[in-house]
Write a protein that holds these residues in place. Structure first.
Motif, short mmCIF file in Angstrom:
data_model
loop_
_atom_site.label_atom_id
_atom_site.label_comp_id
_atom_site.label_asym_id
_atom_site.label_seq_id
_atom_site.Cartn_x
_atom_site.Cartn_y
_atom_site.Cartn_z
N CYS A 246 0.10 -0.83 -0.53
CA CYS A 246 0.02 0.05 0.28
C CYS A 246 0.81 1.47 0.16
CB CYS A 246 -1.28 0.21 0.96
SG CYS A 246 0.33 0.26 2.83
N ASP A 247 0.26 2.79 0.03
CA ASP A 247 1.02 3.84 -0.01
C ASP A 247 2.53 3.63 1.22
OD1 ASP A 247 -0.15 4.47 -2.44
OD2 ASP A 247 -1.51 5.92 -0.89
N GLY A 248 2.35 3.11 1.87
CA GLY A 248 3.43 2.79 3.42
C GLY A 248 2.42 2.38 4.41
N VAL A 249 3.09 3.52 6.00
CA VAL A 249 2.97 3.46 7.24
C VAL A 249 2.07 4.37 7.36
CG1 VAL A 249 4.10 3.40 9.68
CG2 VAL A 249 5.55 1.99 7.44
N GLU A 250 1.72 4.84 6.76
CA GLU A 250 0.82 5.78 7.30
C GLU A 250 -0.55 5.94 6.59
OE1 GLU A 250 1.72 8.63 9.11
OE2 GLU A 250 3.07 8.02 9.06
N TYR A 251 -0.80 4.94 5.82
CA TYR A 251 -1.96 4.65 5.47
C TYR A 251 -2.32 3.36 6.62
CZ TYR A 251 -5.49 2.01 2.92
OH TYR A 251 -6.39 1.21 2.06
N LEU A 252 -1.42 2.39 6.95
CA LEU A 252 -1.25 1.51 8.00
C LEU A 252 -1.79 2.26 9.44
CD1 LEU A 252 1.47 -1.02 7.11
CD2 LEU A 252 -0.45 -1.42 6.36
N LYS A 253 -1.51 2.98 9.34
CA LYS A 253 -1.43 3.53 11.12
C LYS A 253 -3.51 3.88 10.88
CE LYS A 253 2.55 5.01 12.27
NZ LYS A 253 3.15 6.79 12.67
N LYS B 233 -8.83 -12.73 2.28
CA LYS B 233 -9.98 -12.24 1.20
C LYS B 233 -11.32 -11.83 1.19
CE LYS B 233 -10.12 -15.31 -2.36
NZ LYS B 233 -9.55 -15.93 -3.62
N ASN B 234 -11.93 -12.18 2.07
CA ASN B 234 -13.13 -11.76 2.54
C ASN B 234 -13.66 -11.60 4.15
OD1 ASN B 234 -14.25 -13.58 0.29
ND2 ASN B 234 -13.52 -15.62 1.35
N GLY B 235 -12.66 -11.03 4.94
CA GLY B 235 -12.66 -10.10 6.20
C GLY B 235 -12.93 -11.92 7.32
N ASN B 236 -12.71 -12.75 6.73
CA ASN B 236 -13.37 -14.02 7.99
C ASN B 236 -12.94 -14.04 9.00
OD1 ASN B 236 -15.93 -14.66 6.45
ND2 ASN B 236 -14.61 -15.96 5.26
N SER B 237 -11.21 -13.84 8.99
CA SER B 237 -10.24 -13.68 10.42
C SER B 237 -9.56 -12.47 9.76
CB SER B 237 -9.47 -15.43 10.20
OG SER B 237 -8.94 -15.15 11.03
N SER B 238 -9.73 -11.98 11.33
CA SER B 238 -8.80 -10.79 11.84
C SER B 238 -8.41 -10.71 13.17
CB SER B 238 -9.67 -9.65 11.66
OG SER B 238 -10.54 -9.49 13.15
N LEU B 239 -6.72 -9.69 12.57
CA LEU B 239 -6.06 -9.08 14.02
C LEU B 239 -6.34 -7.47 14.12
CD1 LEU B 239 -3.13 -11.02 12.64
CD2 LEU B 239 -4.22 -12.06 14.11
N SER B 240 -5.90 -7.33 15.52
CA SER B 240 -6.50 -6.53 16.06
C SER B 240 -4.91 -4.98 15.60
CB SER B 240 -6.64 -5.90 16.94
OG SER B 240 -8.17 -6.50 17.20
N LEU B 241 -4.92 -4.28 15.16
CA LEU B 241 -3.34 -3.52 15.14
C LEU B 241 -2.87 -2.26 15.53
CD1 LEU B 241 -1.47 -3.27 12.45
CD2 LEU B 241 -1.95 -1.63 11.36
N VAL B 242 -2.00 -2.56 16.45
CA VAL B 242 -2.08 -1.67 17.77
C VAL B 242 -0.80 -1.08 17.50
CG1 VAL B 242 -0.59 -1.47 19.91
CG2 VAL B 242 -2.18 -3.89 19.84
#
Length: 173
Positions: free
Chosen positions: A30-37, A46-55
């Motif tokens: 993606c565009d970089g760390v700012e996008y990830l934040k 790809k269906n959004g069934n299993s997620s992780l919480s980004l700290v």
């Protein structure tokens, strides 16, 4: 007619672990760390069934170091190596006029003046100076640089990219 676009988009791949507390090294697409934040959650499918919480997401050279609330040990982080992560397109904002590269795939490439259809975008590559669209018609591929003098308009919602054809772009000889 409005196109159906993927709700979950690839954002990169976990390459390795980092430290002993479950952080991972992440090759972002993606565009970089700012996008990830912007993201609170990332997805393992790809269906959004299993997620992780980004700290947290922080830069390290040309990658990012990610920390998830569910992953607290190096052993847990090891299980994520090689995994592609996805985001929900509704969870992040992009600038007006910007678009996701995934939305270009399948767009028809049309001459802005004549209306001639040159094919569909089947891949987007970048070798440094600009994106290059791989446009396929039947079995023939044409590489089109995505520069302002060639790309007149990108309408991802309707699946159309209008181009200004320059000499040599489609010439057979």
């Amino acid at each position: 007619m409005e196109r159906i676009m993927n709700q979950y988009l690839e954002i990169g791949k976990i390459n390795n672990t980092h430290g002993l507390k479950g952080e991972v090294k992440f090759e972002y697409w993606c565009d970089g760390v700012e996008y990830l934040k912007q993201l609170d959650k990332v997805y393992l499918d790809k269906n959004g069934n299993s997620s992780l919480s980004l700290v947290s997401a922080r830069p390290q050279k040309h990658i990012a170091i990610l920390k998830f609330s569910e992953i607290t040990t190096i052993e847990q982080a090891e299980q994520l190596k090689g995994k592609v992560l996805y985001c929900n397109r509704d969870d992040a904002e992009i600038e007006d006029g910007a678009y996701y590269l995934a939305d270009l795939i399948g767009c028809s490439v049309i001459d802005a003046k004549s209306g001639e259809v040159y094919g569909e975008v089947c891949d987007v590559m970048n070798f440094g100076s600009c994106d290059i669209y791989d446009v396929k018609k039947d079995k023939k591929h044409t590489l089109i640089p995505a520069t302002p003098d060639i790309i007149e308009e990108i309408l991802t919602e309707s699946g159309v990219i209008r181009i200004n054809v320059i000499k040599g772009l489609f010439d057979e000889n």
